[in-house]
Design a protein around this motif. Structure first.
Motif, mmCIF file in Angstrom:
data_model
loop_
_atom_site.group_PDB
_atom_site.id
_atom_site.type_symbol
_atom_site.label_atom_id
_atom_site.label_comp_id
_atom_site.label_asym_id
_atom_site.label_seq_id
_atom_site.Cartn_x
_atom_site.Cartn_y
_atom_site.Cartn_z
ATOM 1 N N TYR A 188 0.820 -1.212 0.000
ATOM 2 C CA TYR A 188 0.000 0.000 0.000
ATOM 3 C C TYR A 188 0.852 1.261 0.000
ATOM 4 O O TYR A 188 0.317 2.369 -0.026
ATOM 5 C CB TYR A 188 -0.951 -0.005 1.208
ATOM 6 N N GLN A 189 2.173 1.089 0.019
ATOM 7 C CA GLN A 189 3.066 2.241 -0.060
ATOM 8 C C GLN A 189 3.074 2.772 -1.491
ATOM 9 O O GLN A 189 2.756 2.065 -2.429
ATOM 10 C CB GLN A 189 4.472 1.844 0.377
ATOM 11 N N HIS A 190 3.429 4.039 -1.631
ATOM 12 C CA HIS A 190 3.490 4.729 -2.926
ATOM 13 C C HIS A 190 2.120 4.784 -3.592
ATOM 14 O O HIS A 190 2.027 4.804 -4.817
ATOM 15 C CB HIS A 190 4.526 4.089 -3.850
ATOM 16 N N ALA A 191 1.059 4.810 -2.780
ATOM 17 C CA ALA A 191 -0.303 4.893 -3.304
ATOM 18 C C ALA A 191 -1.089 5.986 -2.572
ATOM 19 O O ALA A 191 -2.308 5.999 -2.624
ATOM 20 C CB ALA A 191 -1.008 3.545 -3.172
ATOM 21 N N ARG A 192 -0.391 6.859 -1.865
ATOM 22 C CA ARG A 192 -0.953 7.994 -1.138
ATOM 23 C C ARG A 192 -1.734 7.588 0.124
ATOM 24 O O ARG A 192 -2.446 8.396 0.699
ATOM 25 C CB ARG A 192 -1.770 8.898 -2.048
ATOM 26 N N VAL A 193 -1.562 6.356 0.571
ATOM 27 C CA VAL A 193 -2.215 5.922 1.803
ATOM 28 C C VAL A 193 -1.595 6.666 2.990
ATOM 29 O O VAL A 193 -2.313 7.209 3.834
ATOM 30 C CB VAL A 193 -2.123 4.395 1.982
ATOM 31 N N GLY A 194 -0.276 6.708 3.059
ATOM 32 C CA GLY A 194 0.399 7.426 4.140
ATOM 33 C C GLY A 194 0.031 8.899 4.155
ATOM 34 O O GLY A 194 -0.138 9.491 5.229
#
Length: 188
Positions: free
Chosen positions: A127-133
């Motif tokens: 889920y990283q690099h998908a704007r979740v953070g």
């Protein structure tokens, strides 16, 4: 209070126009969103953890890729993860879920020395690099501000460019503290 701005027209004359300040309610980040890969995620916010969320976090952290760990966090091993989560206590938590599965977590723990509370944020690798953070952090900062928390601090490895870019885009500033890491701070 509304701000009055001057705007030039095609005729060269200036005209006043009003830019209303957004209401605090409309500033509230959403509780659900589509990430950059089109997945629907939901955010929950609270002080402390329900039993269901606690167990879901144990599962997420147990599956966390060891190469994505920083500063020894999240810890390895189910018992150590449980001890760590127990120590986070009633801190402010934001949890991201996709199809009911916990895929991201941020927690703020009270300051030991000074006014800045310390933030830890984790997102599963897929889920990283998908704007979740980004969405978790936006919601988190909004909630912290509305809880009256004066400042947030965090530590990040200087080699973690995606995280550094995210924190800087949110207004964090920082300085090197040695061993390839920065301490960053956001005044709310």
């Amino acid at each position: 209070m509304d701000e009055v701005k001057q705007k030039s027209t095609k005729s060269g004359l200036s005209a006043e126009w009003h830019a209303p300040e957004p209401s605090r309610t409309s500033d509230r980040p959403p509780k659900s969103f589509l990430d950059a890969r089109g997945r629907y995620l939901q955010l929950t916010v609270g002080h402390g953890l329900s039993n269901e969320t606690y167990e879901a976090l144990v599962e997420m952290y147990d599956a966390f890729d060891p190469t994505d760990r920083a500063h020894g966090l999240p810890p390895l091993g189910t018992d150590t993860i449980r001890d760590w989560l127990d120590n986070l206590g009633d801190g402010l938590h934001v949890v991201a879920r996709h199809d009911g599965r916990v895929v991201g977590h941020a927690v703020l723990v009270a300051a030991r020395d000074g006014d800045a509370h310390e933030l830890a944020i984790f997102v599963l690798g897929e889920y990283q690099h998908a704007r979740v953070g980004t969405r978790v952090l936006e919601r988190f900062c909004w909630e912290a501000d509305h809880d009256g928390i004066p400042a947030i601090s965090l530590y990040v490895e200087s080699s973690n460019r995606p995280a550094l870019n995210l924190y800087r885009s949110m207004g964090f500033s920082g300085e090197y503290v040695g061993h390839g890491e920065l301490e960053m701070r956001l005044d709310l």
